[in-house]
Design a protein around this motif. Sequence first.
Motif, PDB file in Angstrom:
ATOM      1  N   VAL B 198      22.060  -9.714  34.461  1.00 32.67           N
ATOM      2  CA  VAL B 198      21.928  -9.434  35.891  1.00 32.67           C
ATOM      3  C   VAL B 198      20.663 -10.105  36.411  1.00 32.67           C
ATOM      4  O   VAL B 198      19.603 -10.035  35.801  1.00 32.67           O
ATOM      5  N   GLN B 199      20.781 -10.740  37.557  1.00 31.29           N
ATOM      6  CA  GLN B 199      19.681 -11.453  38.205  1.00 31.29           C
ATOM      7  C   GLN B 199      18.527 -10.527  38.560  1.00 31.29           C
ATOM      8  O   GLN B 199      18.749  -9.353  38.841  1.00 31.29           O
ATOM      9  N   PRO B 200      17.294 -11.031  38.570  1.00 33.89           N
ATOM     10  CA  PRO B 200      16.157 -10.154  38.856  1.00 33.89           C
ATOM     11  C   PRO B 200      15.812  -9.985  40.339  1.00 33.89           C
ATOM     12  O   PRO B 200      14.841  -9.306  40.647  1.00 33.89           O
ATOM     13  N   ARG B 201      16.557 -10.613  41.226  1.00 30.51           N
ATOM     14  CA  ARG B 201      16.307 -10.390  42.662  1.00 30.51           C
ATOM     15  C   ARG B 201      17.645 -10.257  43.370  1.00 30.51           C
ATOM     16  O   ARG B 201      18.609 -10.933  43.017  1.00 30.51           O
ATOM     17  N   ASN B 202      17.695  -9.420  44.388  1.00 32.94           N
ATOM     18  CA  ASN B 202      18.939  -9.164  45.111  1.00 32.94           C
ATOM     19  C   ASN B 202      19.494 -10.438  45.733  1.00 32.94           C
ATOM     20  O   ASN B 202      18.737 -11.300  46.168  1.00 32.94           O
ATOM     21  N   THR B 203      20.803 -10.560  45.753  1.00 34.67           N
ATOM     22  CA  THR B 203      21.441 -11.774  46.267  1.00 34.67           C
ATOM     23  C   THR B 203      21.441 -11.798  47.787  1.00 34.67           C
ATOM     24  O   THR B 203      22.037 -10.928  48.419  1.00 34.67           O
ATOM     25  N   PRO B 204      20.791 -12.799  48.407  1.00 30.67           N
ATOM     26  CA  PRO B 204      20.824 -12.900  49.868  1.00 30.67           C
ATOM     27  C   PRO B 204      22.135 -13.527  50.333  1.00 30.67           C
ATOM     28  O   PRO B 204      22.884 -14.080  49.526  1.00 30.67           O
ATOM     29  N   THR B 205      22.387 -13.469  51.649  1.00 31.61           N
ATOM     30  CA  THR B 205      23.610 -14.051  52.173  1.00 31.61           C
ATOM     31  C   THR B 205      23.438 -15.552  52.417  1.00 31.61           C
ATOM     32  O   THR B 205      22.363 -16.031  52.761  1.00 31.61           O
ATOM     33  N   VAL B 206      24.547 -16.309  52.216  1.00 30.86           N
ATOM     34  CA  VAL B 206      24.513 -17.739  52.518  1.00 30.86           C
ATOM     35  C   VAL B 206      24.784 -17.999  54.000  1.00 30.86           C
ATOM     36  O   VAL B 206      24.541 -19.096  54.486  1.00 30.86           O
ATOM     37  N   ILE B 207      25.268 -16.976  54.716  1.00 29.68           N
ATOM     38  CA  ILE B 207      25.595 -17.173  56.121  1.00 29.68           C
ATOM     39  C   ILE B 207      24.307 -17.339  56.923  1.00 29.68           C
ATOM     40  O   ILE B 207      23.377 -16.540  56.784  1.00 29.68           O
ATOM     41  N   ASN B 208      24.241 -18.368  57.716  1.00 29.98           N
ATOM     42  CA  ASN B 208      23.062 -18.737  58.512  1.00 29.98           C
ATOM     43  C   ASN B 208      21.885 -19.214  57.652  1.00 29.98           C
ATOM     44  O   ASN B 208      20.795 -19.436  58.170  1.00 29.98           O
ATOM     45  N   ALA B 209      22.092 -19.371  56.347  1.00 28.11           N
ATOM     46  CA  ALA B 209      21.003 -19.847  55.490  1.00 28.11           C
ATOM     47  C   ALA B 209      20.626 -21.286  55.811  1.00 28.11           C
ATOM     48  O   ALA B 209      19.550 -21.751  55.425  1.00 28.11           O
ATOM     49  N   VAL B 210      21.502 -21.996  56.519  1.00 29.23           N
ATOM     50  CA  VAL B 210      21.204 -23.380  56.880  1.00 29.23           C
ATOM     51  C   VAL B 210      19.963 -23.472  57.762  1.00 29.23           C
ATOM     52  O   VAL B 210      19.311 -24.513  57.812  1.00 29.23           O
ATOM     53  N   PHE B 211      19.618 -22.369  58.437  1.00 28.13           N
ATOM     54  CA  PHE B 211      18.444 -22.393  59.306  1.00 28.13           C
ATOM     55  C   PHE B 211      17.142 -22.145  58.551  1.00 28.13           C
ATOM     56  O   PHE B 211      16.059 -22.266  59.137  1.00 28.13           O
ATOM     57  N   ASN B 212      17.212 -21.760  57.284  1.00 31.19           N
ATOM     58  CA  ASN B 212      15.991 -21.457  56.538  1.00 31.19           C
ATOM     59  C   ASN B 212      15.314 -22.732  56.078  1.00 31.19           C
ATOM     60  O   ASN B 212      15.950 -23.611  55.507  1.00 31.19           O
ATOM     61  N   TYR B 213      13.996 -22.797  56.293  1.00 28.63           N
ATOM     62  CA  TYR B 213      13.273 -24.015  55.914  1.00 28.63           C
ATOM     63  C   TYR B 213      13.279 -24.191  54.406  1.00 28.63           C
ATOM     64  O   TYR B 213      13.419 -25.292  53.888  1.00 28.63           O
ATOM     65  N   ARG B 214      13.042 -23.077  53.673  1.00 24.70           N
ATOM     66  CA  ARG B 214      13.192 -23.062  52.214  1.00 24.70           C
ATOM     67  C   ARG B 214      14.142 -21.915  51.876  1.00 24.70           C
ATOM     68  O   ARG B 214      14.339 -21.010  52.688  1.00 24.70           O
TER      69      ARG B 214
END
Lengths: 275, 739
Positions: B198-214
């Motif tokens: 299991v991953q060590p950080r919660n999974t964020p959404t990919v929706i609207n992630a295109v606007f994130n600089y990183r």
Amino acid sequence: MKQLSTTFKVSLAAAALVISSNAMAGLVSPTPGANWDGGNNHLMMAGSTISASNQTANRESYTGNPSLDNAAWGHVGYWYTFMNHHALDTTVSVDSAMSDLGMTVWRTNGEFDGGTQSSGELSSAGVGIPHSFNQTGNAGDSGTKWMTDSSLMTADPLNTGTANGILETLGYVNSGAAQSINGWGNSVGHGAFDTSLTNTYETGVTGTATAGHIDLTLSNLANGWYVVFIGGTNHTQSSHNINLTVSQVPAPAAVYLFGSALVGLISVGRKRNAA
Amino acid sequence: MFVHSKFNFLPFSLLALFLLQVNSAVEAAAPGPIPINLSTLPVPPTPGLSNGSDPIVIDLQKAIILGKALFWDTNVGSDGMACASCHFHAGADVRVKNQISPGGKSTPPQAQLFDNSTSGDLINANHILKKSDFPFYQLQQPLDPNSPTIHNSDDVVSSAGSFGGQFKGIDLYGSNVDDCLRNADPVFHVGSTGTRRVQPRNTPTVINAVFNYRNFWDGRANNIFNGSSPWGDRDTNAGIWVKINGRRVIKKSLHLINSSLASQALAPPLNSTEMSCAGRVFPALGRKLLQKTPLQQQKVDFQDSVLGSLSNSSAGDIQPGLNTTYGALIRAAFNRKYWSYRRRGPFGSAPNQLPYTQMEANFSMFFGLAIQLYESTLISDQSRFDLSARDETGMPTQLTASEMNGLEQFRLNQCALCHIGPNFTATSIAANAAIAKTHPEAFGDASSSISTSSNVVNRILTARSVAMFDSGFASTGVTETTSDIGVGGTDPFGNPLSFSLQYIQHLTGNNTAVVDADVFNVRSCDFQEAFAVNVTFPFPITKFFTAADDLIPQPQNTIDCYLQVNSAFLPSPSTALAELNKPNSLKLTTAVNGAFKIPSLRNIELTGPYMHNGGLASLEQVIEFYARGGNFNPPAKQSVKVFPLALLTSDTAAAQNRADLIAFLKTLTDERVKYEKAPFDHPEIKIPHGHVGDEFSVVNGNPIAAASDLAEDEFITINAVGASGRSTPLKAFDSLLAP
């Protein structure tokens, strides 16, 4: 009957004009008059009491926030304007479940407009106004230029103050710990302090500071507008609501006159009804 | 009679005063930013990707088809994971079984143990999450920060991924399961049988992630895409193969800006917790997929908005797979100089196999860019908040009174200062900067505004001083810093992930420590709080530089500075170095340890559990978290933005204010996301959801590696959905939990 109701409507309008709320759009937004108890922030009658009960407050908005070097937190504390109509001894008091409280009372030119232009002032904490401001300095000191009345700022080419700003810092009271720095070159003492430089607006300022209760009594407070800034003074206490009260003790002659006028009014009304 | 009226005028007015009762409570106007419509936000452009004289992508639509197929294809993983296996529910993950990581980012590593639940029971692998497990940090009185702590777990709710193992090779007989050396994992197991990691950080959404600089919680998915790794310019070995002529092909570096989605896409397929056996490389993954039919075992709706025309399905007859190949899609979508070299040789090889082709060697670039282009279509700009009419001040007019009070609370309680702009996050740096002038109301007003420039470094007040922080990355005190250092971490090359740490080195003249060129463009006059002010103060200053220090003007121009021009200064390099070497310096502090990427709030109703550790199950718990001023007070905490909020705790209307705030947040849900209508429609996918059994016993003999002590999987099947969406809406995470 007809004339009575006409007079009544006219005076209603006059009263409405007098108590209308001001939704200010200044750098800070003073609490509208309509939010006071009964929608009333005027000491209209000699010897009256007005109050704003159960008002939200923050535990460290007056002083005691280390991030601000203990400056007052202009957006998180609350501002209360009130108009005094009679030159009498006036007591401003605040009660709360918070034990450490603070407030400052200023005389303003008309109803305080919240400051209307940024002065670019910067505190030692690196924060500008009004997020951080000087709660104990005199009008025109660092950290107050943004809220100082323009009539006092004529010598400062960089800051013209504001149209309805403070004319004098009358006094402050703090029931929490004293702070030797407040981010603006002043300090905040423990207890009640008369900071006024003249006797133009009052003839003396005294007060009390105890856990959960602070007050300032301004002797012979002149007619006109005032603003009070209130908040907690301790970073570790929990936030609780506050009750603000502004009260005057009427001069004896005025009470008698008022009472007799009211009696006369009622008896006139009864006679007319019987006719 | 006249005499009476004149005589009585004054007393009558006084009487009227007593009788007139104005009871409406008029709120003082909230200062600061106003949230606005997402359709105002532009996608930051990537020059050279599909435009210019020699674009990399020559057919955008084919690239999007390729990206959507790759995103949902369970053949990508070594043991059945697709990107969508963790990004399937409003772009995130709502699975409840086998979803706990025992503090996988905690230091020291010995601290990475499963904690007990709130009732003192052991929580282990394969645990089914319950409502009573949340929140992972609990006070006796959730709204009183001074009340005693009754539960504190550094466990993380995230996504179960791969069994891991050591990669040996792709299976040459066509199985989607890679050939790996697999064993029961030392951390993730029940008894001696291994479970999925299991991953060590919660999974964020990919929706609207295109606007994130990183992207990623710690920002390590670099804004610059280098074609072969997530690290941008930090990876000096990165590059792609470009055909010069029939006999010559050379390796060149790639530098595409605003492409952190492509950088991000390259990490999970090689990560041994998320999707892969350890040691797999992208050319091997390319070889595997180029042999297979896209979505080979996954049904595709004939009306899928992107894949429908290539599906094998028709009305009433749904079939798996696409009637094309990954090779054909790559050849159609990408400039031929990246795949048409016919010879093998210079691209390396897998042991005992033919050397890689150019198409396999460049597969990382095709994969990353195709995924980025698909994810760029996942923009949810039709929420009720977006669709509402606006009045002349920009406020919505078609929300309920409760939702409008919620919007007011959102502003009054300073949420709008970090969850700022149309995407509700300061991490959308380039996108917000692009509209700062055309939509200034979104970033503040005369009384309270947020500096919105292209600066990747900014300044904020912390409890101790004024500190540098990475724009869009904040510490709110969810966990202790030892549980997860966030953007304060380092990359595999030993460089800090943080822009702020690089910036401070740059100030001292140590420019070799700068690995992200964005750092050189940071302009000090655009900081929120001044850094170096060329003024003499009448009182002592310890937290920033003044004219009493040796100052130099900032190297950039001063056009449109946020602060006054007397703040367009820096300490001289020798002054900065001397200050940095002082113990307990207050002028060069940073707020990056334990800081995380600020998430967008769009569709937040559907993307629980919340925070980087997934430790809050419901929006009610999130609002309580902020109302009490967070859980902890680490040094990097933005303490003037996150503090106990009287309006949400002690005010007479506090309970109503909290409920209204949640009602407002729910207006940010796009119905198309809720019902998976185009572009949020998708193929069928079977996702592992825990293992047969419970946290005390599982069944051995998973066919993935029958002799390797791996637990049998349980699966959930998400059915294929076409452009018109599904009939039942997606649910919120907390509604899926047992009590």
